[in-house]
Design a protein around this motif. Structure first.
Motif, PDB file in Angstrom:
ATOM      1  N   GLU A   1       0.819  -1.201   0.000  1.00 33.77           N
ATOM      2  CA  GLU A   1       0.000   0.000   0.000  1.00 33.77           C
ATOM      3  C   GLU A   1       0.860   1.261   0.000  1.00 33.77           C
ATOM      4  OE1 GLU A   1      -2.660  -1.029  -0.868  1.00 33.77           O
ATOM      5  OE2 GLU A   1      -4.092  -1.382   0.745  1.00 33.77           O
ATOM      6  N   GLY A   2       2.031   1.177   0.615  1.00 39.12           N
ATOM      7  CA  GLY A   2       2.877   2.353   0.720  1.00 39.12           C
ATOM      8  C   GLY A   2       3.709   2.587  -0.526  1.00 39.12           C
ATOM      9  N   ARG A   3       3.799   1.588  -1.352  1.00 36.97           N
ATOM     10  CA  ARG A   3       4.678   1.646  -2.513  1.00 36.97           C
ATOM     11  C   ARG A   3       4.165   2.635  -3.561  1.00 36.97           C
ATOM     12  NH1 ARG A   3       3.769  -2.973  -6.697  1.00 36.97           N
ATOM     13  NH2 ARG A   3       1.796  -1.917  -6.353  1.00 36.97           N
ATOM     14  N   LYS A   4       5.083   3.401  -4.091  1.00 36.19           N
ATOM     15  CA  LYS A   4       4.678   4.280  -5.192  1.00 36.19           C
ATOM     16  C   LYS A   4       5.187   3.684  -6.491  1.00 36.19           C
ATOM     17  CE  LYS A   4       4.501   8.585  -2.702  1.00 36.19           C
ATOM     18  NZ  LYS A   4       5.119   9.873  -2.479  1.00 36.19           N
ATOM     19  N   ILE A   5       4.443   3.900  -7.540  1.00 39.77           N
ATOM     20  CA  ILE A   5       4.899   3.393  -8.826  1.00 39.77           C
ATOM     21  C   ILE A   5       5.396   4.555  -9.660  1.00 39.77           C
ATOM     22  CG2 ILE A   5       3.295   1.458  -8.818  1.00 39.77           C
ATOM     23  CD1 ILE A   5       1.694   3.137 -10.974  1.00 39.77           C
ATOM     24  N   LYS A   6       6.087   4.226 -10.726  1.00 40.54           N
ATOM     25  CA  LYS A   6       6.448   5.265 -11.696  1.00 40.54           C
ATOM     26  C   LYS A   6       5.186   5.493 -12.509  1.00 40.54           C
ATOM     27  CE  LYS A   6      10.238   6.085 -14.374  1.00 40.54           C
ATOM     28  NZ  LYS A   6      10.949   5.569 -15.547  1.00 40.54           N
ATOM     29  N   VAL A   7       4.408   6.491 -12.115  1.00 43.87           N
ATOM     30  CA  VAL A   7       3.076   6.623 -12.721  1.00 43.87           C
ATOM     31  C   VAL A   7       3.105   6.807 -14.225  1.00 43.87           C
ATOM     32  CG1 VAL A   7       1.571   7.399 -10.872  1.00 43.87           C
ATOM     33  CG2 VAL A   7       3.039   9.048 -11.991  1.00 43.87           C
ATOM     34  N   GLU A   8       4.170   7.459 -14.715  1.00 42.77           N
ATOM     35  CA  GLU A   8       4.191   7.754 -16.154  1.00 42.77           C
ATOM     36  C   GLU A   8       4.327   6.501 -17.012  1.00 42.77           C
ATOM     37  OE1 GLU A   8       6.256   8.691 -13.795  1.00 42.77           O
ATOM     38  OE2 GLU A   8       8.266   9.159 -14.535  1.00 42.77           O
ATOM     39  N   ASP A   9       4.627   5.364 -16.362  1.00 44.25           N
ATOM     40  CA  ASP A   9       4.782   4.118 -17.116  1.00 44.25           C
ATOM     41  C   ASP A   9       3.502   3.650 -17.802  1.00 44.25           C
ATOM     42  OD1 ASP A   9       7.409   4.048 -16.531  1.00 44.25           O
ATOM     43  OD2 ASP A   9       7.318   2.358 -15.126  1.00 44.25           O
ATOM     44  N   TRP A  10       2.372   4.220 -17.445  1.00 38.61           N
ATOM     45  CA  TRP A  10       1.139   3.796 -18.123  1.00 38.61           C
ATOM     46  C   TRP A  10       1.205   4.054 -19.619  1.00 38.61           C
ATOM     47  CZ3 TRP A  10      -1.876   7.137 -20.964  1.00 38.61           C
ATOM     48  CH2 TRP A  10      -1.691   8.514 -20.742  1.00 38.61           C
ATOM     49  N   VAL A  11       1.978   5.066 -19.998  1.00 39.01           N
ATOM     50  CA  VAL A  11       2.025   5.424 -21.418  1.00 39.01           C
ATOM     51  C   VAL A  11       2.569   4.269 -22.248  1.00 39.01           C
ATOM     52  CG1 VAL A  11       3.110   6.944 -23.127  1.00 39.01           C
ATOM     53  CG2 VAL A  11       2.183   7.907 -21.015  1.00 39.01           C
ATOM     54  N   SER A  12       3.616   3.639 -21.751  1.00 37.60           N
ATOM     55  CA  SER A  12       4.243   2.581 -22.542  1.00 37.60           C
ATOM     56  C   SER A  12       3.911   1.193 -22.004  1.00 37.60           C
ATOM     57  CB  SER A  12       5.758   2.778 -22.546  1.00 37.60           C
ATOM     58  OG  SER A  12       6.225   2.820 -21.217  1.00 37.60           O
ATOM     59  N   TRP A  13       2.936   1.131 -21.128  1.00 37.30           N
ATOM     60  CA  TRP A  13       2.557  -0.155 -20.530  1.00 37.30           C
ATOM     61  C   TRP A  13       2.165  -1.157 -21.609  1.00 37.30           C
ATOM     62  CZ3 TRP A  13      -2.745  -2.076 -19.697  1.00 37.30           C
ATOM     63  CH2 TRP A  13      -2.755  -3.269 -18.966  1.00 37.30           C
ATOM     64  N   GLY A  14       2.829  -2.317 -21.560  1.00 39.95           N
ATOM     65  CA  GLY A  14       2.659  -3.267 -22.653  1.00 39.95           C
ATOM     66  C   GLY A  14       1.590  -4.311 -22.426  1.00 39.95           C
ATOM     67  N   GLY A  15       0.903  -4.236 -21.316  1.00 38.85           N
ATOM     68  CA  GLY A  15      -0.119  -5.247 -21.047  1.00 38.85           C
ATOM     69  C   GLY A  15      -1.365  -5.018 -21.859  1.00 38.85           C
ATOM     70  N   ARG A  16      -2.392  -5.771 -21.528  1.00 33.72           N
ATOM     71  CA  ARG A  16      -3.594  -5.600 -22.318  1.00 33.72           C
ATOM     72  C   ARG A  16      -4.807  -5.497 -21.449  1.00 33.72           C
ATOM     73  NH1 ARG A  16      -3.934  -9.498 -26.618  1.00 33.72           N
ATOM     74  NH2 ARG A  16      -6.127  -9.452 -26.138  1.00 33.72           N
TER      75      ARG A  16
END
Lengths: 448, 483
Positions: free
Chosen positions: A433-448
């Motif tokens: 819960e405390g972890r932050k993600i690199k939010v900008e990664d959604w742009v190149s997120w390769g999942g589906r």
């Protein structure tokens, strides 16, 4: 034809304009503006300002510098001139200097803090108490004032089996015959902070269960669980006073929330019973801020202590009046923070009402032109979640809910917004819960 | 906006009541200007070049006074263009929110073409009936996953062939975004580009100027975001959208929430300094999906995917309320689309619109004296829902609307605004008996508890209908005509 201005020129001009307050200004480099076209003075002064700022490294000079520049350029620069071909050639090289600033909200009011449940030290048998309210700012606005208590979830159970949406029913089928077992399941399996027992069978149009018998159901539930409870009537205005009186007596000293007092019934009996037997009272009105003030004032007159009042301004489902409920609650909470003591109480919301929305349970859309609605089983919990979260953001402190997934999701998100992750970093699951993600990664997120 | 009364606005108008705007008086026009139902341009004398000396200054001043606190930015062109921002208040009851949160759904440049085209069509064509209109989605966000300019351009080309929806072109590499913008006709569609950051802002500033498109600025650091916004504004690029980052969980989410609130508060209440950030805001609930296990992504419909779609909807909920003007989402499952789009409709409805409709007897279709007679309440939402359920299923009938002080059925029964007495009065005052000969009234299922007493009080035969008016067609087959 180009005309060039160097920073030296600027300095000279600034001097001419008697700009002498240049203390601490450091010229970091040569500044060169290229201006095309005689007469066509179309350079936005803002660009020059910007350039000046980045070189001079100061903000407050902007106005002065602009005046100076206007003189340099022959007074042809007009404030508000739009972009032009020329402007494109001039690009700022550094970001403007600025800091983000915003004021804190200044509220004068404070929502009453209400304690639900009583432990043995206070004459009850609950394992722990639940506190709600006490806010000095809007919900989750910890940057204005730390929210004192996270919203609390009370999971519903009923004194007889009732018709439920399919997606909900599956979770309760095994306990529907036994309110005690039902209450236990709510706490053990679904993590309920509280349990609400609805004595709906007392309705003369349902089973007309006598008040004394209903009181026994309340005792059963109190024995089955150790969390504070809410005691609800059937909603029948003639019968509820007697039922809730008997229930309040049976639950003596447990500091239950008696639901509810309402303007269209003998609320005095209910208020007096709550007072006499050491309970808190739910003051319920229907989407009407003035009615809520009126009823609360009646309760004050009866001598109900402020710390014993919770209000229910009525919950409407997503898509079916949620906008009214949201705004009604938000207005009440803002009024409270502005100092209206008639409305400064914790707010309870009957989120289970979300299942009244047809989208929550109906198999297919009745409207032929609609895009496919997908499986109802997926829609329902989300209707309950979104009705709950929306009213939480408006000002709800206590949510009465039914679908376990919905209760868990609302709990999780409100805990996060409350700031539990920051506060209890050591707790299990807090790492995730405390972890932050690199939010900008959604742009190149390769999942589906 | 800086003024709030029609009289204040009127002072800046010609005051000649020339009617060129289509209104009878300048004062009427003034109040419509305040409601944003008319534009200043609708008053030709205000801008008439010949009369410039007379009204030019006033017109300029008025435009300034009427400008919304948060800048309004238009994305896309034509019928499906969307306006975002343009807000004046922090709480909808203070006036209203004007431009609903635009919902953009993602596609990406590594999708197989057929799949891509099908997804774009699904986004473009999706619709859900709600209170008299169809709710639709607003935009398509094209993401560069390949980081390959050509591939991105090809994807943008396919998307723009497939839809008229506004586009959001997403990459932090200006060359990639530029490749999309350079395609014939794309820049003219006024896409929003995403995103300028502390590192690449010079290139994005160049693109925004060259192609005259709105641009998103991204930074999780609000000082940096403020600097970016100020820099672009000073450079004359003012169609900006600010993305302060959407952390999906935990303390990060708490922080993101606070950023949206504080940015909007600065924009609306922050005087001159606040105007540096008085731009539309972007939230990205689809950050939920970043970091999910690959297996989860690849198995549509498995539980982790379902959880993620729920969490994405939760983030959407939060930022619809506080204060995203556009958001980027990934789940196009109906269970996500329906509640998320409905919430946007709810929050962005003008709270000043009447809650109730007039009570009375309405004919739906061409009813005869043997047609069914349904009862509903005068809560506008209830009435419109029931009316559309009956009419869209082509059921000729009468609908009697009881005066319940604008409450829905369930609430009115609970609160006593719909009881036997009210039913008696309703049937009598609207002379319902003159319209039907069967003397049978169908009560809503949620009013079942008053059926007995209503029968006693009115002398009418009372039949309890379904709990939801959407079930009327099936119910009628079994229950009408009554025995």
């Amino acid at each position: 034809m180009a005309k060039k201005i160097t920073s030296a020129d600027l300095e000279e001009r600034l001097e001419k304009h008697e700009v002498v307050e240049l203390d601490g200004v450091e010229i970091k480099g040569d500044l060169e503006f290229e201006l095309s076209a005689a007469g066509g003075v179309a350079v936005p002064p803002s660009v020059l300002q910007q350039a000046l700022q980045s070189v001079l490294g100061v903000q407050s000079l902007a106005q002065v510098a602009q005046a100076a520049l206007q003189s340099v350029l022959g007074g042809g620069v007009q404030a508000g001139t739009g972009e032009t071909e020329t402007a494109r050639k001039i690009e700022a090289q550094e970001l403007a200097t600025a800091r983000f600033e915003v004021a804190k909200a200044k509220w004068v009011g404070k929502v009453e803090e209400v304690t639900l449940g009583a432990t043995s030290s206070d004459g009850g048998t609950r394992e722990k108490v639940v506190k709600i309210g006490g806010e000095k700012s809007l919900p989750f606005y910890n940057f204005d004032h730390k929210m004192p208590h996270a919203p609390v979830i009370s999971v519903d159970c009923f004194d007889i089996p009732i018709p439920l949406a399919k997606a909900v029913r599956g979770h309760y089928e095994d306990v529907m015959q036994d309110p005690g077992e039902w209450a236990k399941k709510n706490v053990r399996e679904f993590g309920a902070d509280m349990v609400t027992i609805h004595l709906i069978s007392t309705d003369p149009l349902i089973n007309d269960t006598p008040a004394r018998e209903a009181a026994k159901t309340v005792e059963e539930v109190l024995q089955a669980v150790k969390v504070p409870i809410v005691i609800g009537g059937s909603g029948n205005p003639e019968k509820d006073p007697a039922v809730l009186e008997a229930a309040a007596e049976a639950a003596e000293g447990e500091r239950c929330l008696i639901a509810s007092a309402n303007l269209n019934m003998d609320y005095k009996r209910i208020a007096n019973a709550a007072k006499e037997h050491g309970h808190t009272i739910l003051s319920w009105t229907q989407l009407d801020i003035n009615a809520q003030k009126t009823l609360n004032r009646y309760l004050f007159k009866l001598g109900v202590p402020r710390e014993d009042i919770v209000i229910d301004p009525t919950t409407a489902a997503l898509g079916y009046g949620l906008d009214y409920a949201f705004t009604n609650i938000e207005r009440m909470r803002i009024s409270a923070l502005k100092g209206d003591t008639d409305l400064a109480f914790p707010i309870s919301c009957g989120i289970t009402n979300a299942w009244g929305a047809r989208e929550a349970w109906m198999k297919n859309s009745p409207i032929a032109e609609d895009s496919d609605w997908g499986p109802a089983a997926y829609r329902g919990p989300l209707y309950e979640i979104m009705t709950g979260l929306t009213l939480g953001v408006a000002g709800g402190d206590l949510f009465m809910m039914m679908h376990p997934k919905a209760a868990a999701a609302v709990k999780r998100v409100t805990q996060m917004l409350f700031g539990a992750a920051a506060k209890e970093g050591a707790e299990a699951g807090a790492e995730e819960e405390g972890r932050k993600i690199k939010v900008e990664d959604w742009v190149s997120w390769g999942g589906r | 906006m800086k003024i709030s009364s029609p009289m204040e606005v009127w002072k800046y108008l010609p005051g000649t009541n020339c009617k060129e705007c289509g209104e009878k008086t300048c004062l009427a026009f003034a109040s419509l200007l305040l409601e944003r139902k008319k534009k200043l341009e609708d008053c030709p004398p205000l801008f008439d070049p010949l009369a410039k000396s007379k009204y030019g200054e006033k017109g300029r001043k008025l435009a300034e006074l009427l400008a919304p606190e948060v800048r309004e930015v238009e994305i896309g062109v034509g019928e499906r263009a969307v306006k975002i921002g343009g807000e004046d208040v922090l709480h909808r009851h203070e006036r209203t929110f004007f431009n609903r949160t635009a919902l953009a759904y993602d596609v990406w440049d590594t999708m197989p073409e057929a799949e891509l085209r099908a997804r774009v069509r699904r986004i473009s064509e999706w619709q859900k009936f709600y209170v008299g209109e169809f709710l639709r989605l607003d935009a398509v966000a094209v993401r560069s996953v390949s980081d390959d300019a050509e591939r991105f351009a090809e994807c943008v080309r396919q998307v723009s062939e497939e839809t008229d929806l506004p586009l959001v072109l997403c990459s932090f590499d200006a060359r990639v975004v530029e490749a999309g913008l350079k395609l014939a006709g794309v820049a003219e569609r006024r896409p929003l580009i995403y995103a300028a950051t502390e590192r690449n802002w010079r290139e994005f500033l160049g693109l925004a100027k060259q192609f005259e498109v709105p641009v998103t600025l991204f930074s999780e650091n609000l000082d940096t975001l403020n600097r970016l916004a100020l820099t672009f504004s000073l450079a004359g690029v003012k169609d900006l959208v600010l993305d302060p980052g959407t952390q999906p969980v935990g303390a990060g989410l708490e922080e993101s929430f606070s950023k949206f609130v504080r940015l909007r508060r600065a924009g609306i209440e922050g005087e001159e300094k606040g105007k540096e950030v008085a731009f539309p805001l972007m939230a990205v609930p689809m950050t939920t999906w970043v970091g999910l296990a690959r297996e989860a992504r690849e198995n549509e419909g498995n539980s982790e995917t379902l959880e993620a779609s729920y969490w994405e909807a939760i983030l959407a909920d939060l930022f619809i309320l506080k204060y995203a003007d556009i958001m980027i989402l990934h789940s196009t499952e109906p269970h996500s689309l329906i509640p998320v789009r409905t919430l946007v409709a709810n929050i962005y409805t003008d709270p000043r619109r009447p809650v109730s409709v007039n009570p009375g007897l309405k004919a739906v279709g061409n009813p005869s004296e043997s047609s069914p007679l349904f009862v509903t309440t005068n809560f506008a939402l209830t009435y419109y829902t029931v009316e559309s359920d009956i009419s869209s299923n082509k059921i000729d009938s009468f609908l009697v609307v009881a005066d319940t002080d604008g409450l829905g059925v369930e609430a009115a029964v609970a609160g006593g605004q719909l009881n036997a007495e009210v039913m008696k009065e309703t049937l009598e005052s609207f002379a319902v008996a003159e319209k039907v000969k069967h003397k049978t009234v169908v009560l809503p299922g949620l009013a079942a508890r008053i059926s007995g007493e209503t029968e006693d009080a009115t002398g009418w035969k009372v039949v309890v209908g379904p709990r939801d008016s959407g079930q009327i067609p099936g119910w009628l087959e079994k229950n009408w005509p009554p025995e």
